[in-house]
Structure formats: C-alpha cells, structure tokens
Design a protein around this motif. Structure first.
Motif, short mmCIF file in Angstrom:
data_model
loop_
_atom_site.label_atom_id
_atom_site.label_comp_id
_atom_site.label_asym_id
_atom_site.label_seq_id
_atom_site.Cartn_x
_atom_site.Cartn_y
_atom_site.Cartn_z
N UNK A 14 0.85 -1.21 0.00
CA UNK A 14 0.00 0.00 0.00
C UNK A 14 0.88 1.25 0.00
N UNK A 15 1.91 1.26 0.82
CA UNK A 15 2.81 2.41 0.88
C UNK A 15 3.47 2.66 -0.47
N UNK A 16 3.95 1.59 -1.10
CA UNK A 16 4.62 1.72 -2.39
C UNK A 16 3.67 2.21 -3.47
N UNK A 17 2.46 1.69 -3.47
CA UNK A 17 1.48 2.09 -4.48
C UNK A 17 1.13 3.57 -4.33
N UNK A 18 0.99 4.02 -3.09
CA UNK A 18 0.72 5.45 -2.86
C UNK A 18 1.87 6.30 -3.39
N UNK A 19 3.10 5.93 -3.06
CA UNK A 19 4.26 6.72 -3.49
C UNK A 19 4.37 6.73 -5.02
N UNK A 294 8.00 -5.84 -4.68
CA UNK A 294 6.77 -5.10 -4.38
C UNK A 294 6.81 -3.72 -5.01
N UNK A 295 7.96 -3.07 -4.95
CA UNK A 295 8.11 -1.77 -5.61
C UNK A 295 7.79 -1.88 -7.10
N UNK A 296 8.33 -2.90 -7.73
CA UNK A 296 8.12 -3.09 -9.16
C UNK A 296 6.66 -3.38 -9.46
N UNK A 297 6.03 -4.20 -8.65
CA UNK A 297 4.61 -4.52 -8.83
C UNK A 297 3.76 -3.25 -8.71
N UNK A 298 4.07 -2.42 -7.73
CA UNK A 298 3.32 -1.18 -7.53
C UNK A 298 3.53 -0.23 -8.70
N UNK A 301 1.41 -1.43 -11.58
CA UNK A 301 -0.02 -1.17 -11.36
C UNK A 301 -0.37 0.28 -11.66
N UNK A 302 0.49 1.18 -11.24
CA UNK A 302 0.22 2.61 -11.46
C UNK A 302 0.32 2.95 -12.94
N UNK A 303 1.29 2.39 -13.64
CA UNK A 303 1.40 2.61 -15.09
C UNK A 303 0.18 2.06 -15.82
N UNK A 304 -0.31 0.91 -15.38
CA UNK A 304 -1.51 0.32 -15.98
C UNK A 304 -2.72 1.22 -15.74
N UNK A 305 -2.79 1.81 -14.54
CA UNK A 305 -3.89 2.73 -14.23
C UNK A 305 -3.82 3.97 -15.11
#
Length: 326
Positions: A14-19, A294-298, A301-305
């Motif tokens: 969650x932290x990584x996705x937010x950042x 996890x950083x890479x996964x986040x 996800x953000x690029x896909x969004x």
C-alpha cells in the motif's frame, strides 16, 4: 505482538502504491496533463496504510483535500481513481470530482473533501447511523490535518461522538504545516491529541513514519469502537514532503529544511530498518529482493492505471449536469 510477514508486505505494498501514484501524478501535473488542483501525500504513506490496514472493507473513512493516499489504502479502484484525476468518464465520480473529490462507496471510501474540516460530521453521521440505527459494528475513520484541528466542526463532532459513544476514530495527520503556516503558531497545545481530553476520549501519539506503530494503534482503536466503547483520537507525527499543492513556491520554508526532515521521517527507510533483520514487529525477516519486487509490482499497477485513464473517454457535454443536486 508481532504481525505476520504477509500482513507486513500488504502494508508495504500500500505504501509503495501510494508513493508511485503520487510521483506519477506530480509528473503529469507539472507537464500540464491534468486538470484542476493536486495536493500530494508523499511522506505520509505509513499513516493511511497503517490505519486502513486495521479496517475491514465494510468500514468507512472520510478523507481530506490531500486524499489520494487514503483512497488507495482503503482499496479504491486504482484505474478509476486515476481516470478521475484525469477528468475521464470512467473515473470514480465520472470525471467530475477530480483530485479533491474522489469517492468509492463500494470500499467504504466516503469521499475526499475540499473543505478543510469538512469530514468530521460526515464520519460522525456514518458512525451514528451504524451504531444507533442499523445496529452493526462498522467503524468510521476521519482523517484531518493539524490546521483542520482548529475548526469548530472538530469540536462538534468530538463532543457528540464521545457523548453518544460512537464507533469513530479521529486520525490527526500532524505533518507540521497548515498550508503555509507551522501549526505551533496557531495551536495553543503542544500535541493536538491534547484536545481529546476535553471530550474524555482516549488519545495516542504515534510515529507517522512507522507503519507498524500506526497499525497497532489503529487496531486497538477499532477493537474499542466495535465493542461500543466510543471514539479514539490518534495523532500521527508525520511530515509533508511536498508543498501545500503542486507548484507551491514554498517561500515559507527552505529546501534544506525539507531535505533534512524528509530524511528523518522517511517511512520507507524506517520500514527497511525494521524488517531486514530479526525484530519484534514482524514474525519473519523480509529480504531486500522481496521489497524490490513489491516496488516493481506497484510501479506496474500505477502505469496500468495511467494507461486505462489515457485510453478512457472524456464525459459527454450533455452529461455535465447529471448527478447534480438541484
């Protein structure tokens, strides 16, 4: 008590996705690709992640104008959230709310709020409905900054919540700055959580860079609320890395000051300091490789969004007045 490695990695994701989300939004706003106004949550990721990590999907949160982190931590749809910021038809509010007015009722995210201190009574109302009318065990959380703590709505909501023992948690994200003003110049108390004593409300101060400390405090407050014992006040000492808004000239503080405070309050450095060696917080050591994954996964996800948002249509002109109360 220590938490499981699985839970720790969930909090970190969650932290990584937010950042990752906030850094991309900043880049896009500076490039002139986003409409409206943007207030970033960079530096405060552990607060939203820790608080929402202790909640169930059915629980409710009320956010602020700096609400992206709260939305993501509560589980708002990332694609539709990004589309909302781009002003697209597929956004959570059909592209009409933008950054400061995102809501996702499906996961209990009742809305970001452009009005400072505007979320207190909405969260208290949700808590009242759940405890006194619907008779369920859902909990409400209201996030607010240090500046918003001086609004009359806080005192109204705190008083009624305590008097009626509502299942609500007041989460003060004390990032040190009310827009351009240091909170010490406008607040008489040393700690904003001191206000809670006036309403016979238990209060706890936590380090906003330590997601485990935030999570444990939230879990205790949630348990108390579900048992019908009333509200809790949590003050998270954190730091706002970016200006009040993107393109804020920040003439009220130096970049040297910001860099020093950022280094002292970095939630990612704190997480790694704890989990990369045997510790009392997590039941198993976490490796750097696991954190990197996890950083890479986040990031992906953000690029896909973003891709989803860019490929989405803008609202049709004839729909502009739909969903507006008359």
């Amino acid at each position: 008590m220590s938490i499981t490695k699985e839970k720790a990695l969930q909090l970190y994701e969650k932290m990584c996705t937010i950042r990752e989300f906030e850094e991309l939004v900043k880049k896009e706003y500076l490039a002139g690709n986003l409409p409206g106004f943007v207030h970033l949550y960079i530096g405060e990721e552990a607060v939203a992640s820790g608080i929402c990590g202790a909640l169930e999907e059915c629980d409710y949160i009320e956010s602020t104008h700096r609400g992206h982190g709260h939305c993501i931590a509560k589980g708002a749809d990332l694609n539709r959230m990004m589309a909302e910021i781009y002003g697209k038809k597929t956004g959570l509010c059909k592209g009409k709310g933008g950054s400061m007015h995102i809501a996702d009722f499906e996961v209990g995210m009742l809305g970001a709020n452009g009005v400072v201190g505007g979320g207190y009574n909405l969260a208290a109302g949700a808590a009242l409905a759940n405890s006194k009318i619907l008779h369920n065990q859902k909990v409400s959380v209201v996030f607010f900054g240090d500046g918003a703590s001086n609004r009359g709505t806080f005192h109204e909501a705190a008083n009624v919540s305590s008097a009626w023992k509502l299942p609500i948690i007041f989460v003060n994200e004390n990032n040190g700055w009310a827009s351009t003003t240091p909170y010490q110049t406008t607040t008489a108390v040393e700690n904003i959580s001191d206000y809670a004593a006036a309403y016979h409300m238990p209060a706890k101060i936590v380090s906003g860079k330590n997601v485990f400390e935030v999570y444990r405090a939230a879990a205790e407050a949630v348990e108390r609320a579900r048992k019908g014992e009333g509200p809790t006040f949590i003050e998270a000492k954190t730091f706002r890395v970016e200006g009040h808004f993107v393109r804020d000239a920040e003439k009220y503080r130096t970049r040297e000051y910001v860099a020093e405070e950022q280094k002292k309050n970095d939630p990612f450095a704190e997480f790694e300091r704890i989990v990369l060696q045997p510790n009392e917080e997590v039941d198993e050591v976490i490796t750097k490789e696991e954190l990197s994954a996890i950083h890479q996964k986040s990031h992906e996800k953000v690029l896909a969004a973003q891709k989803f948002a860019l490929e989405s249509p803008v609202p049709d002109p004839e729909e502009y007045l739909d969903d507006v109360y008359c």
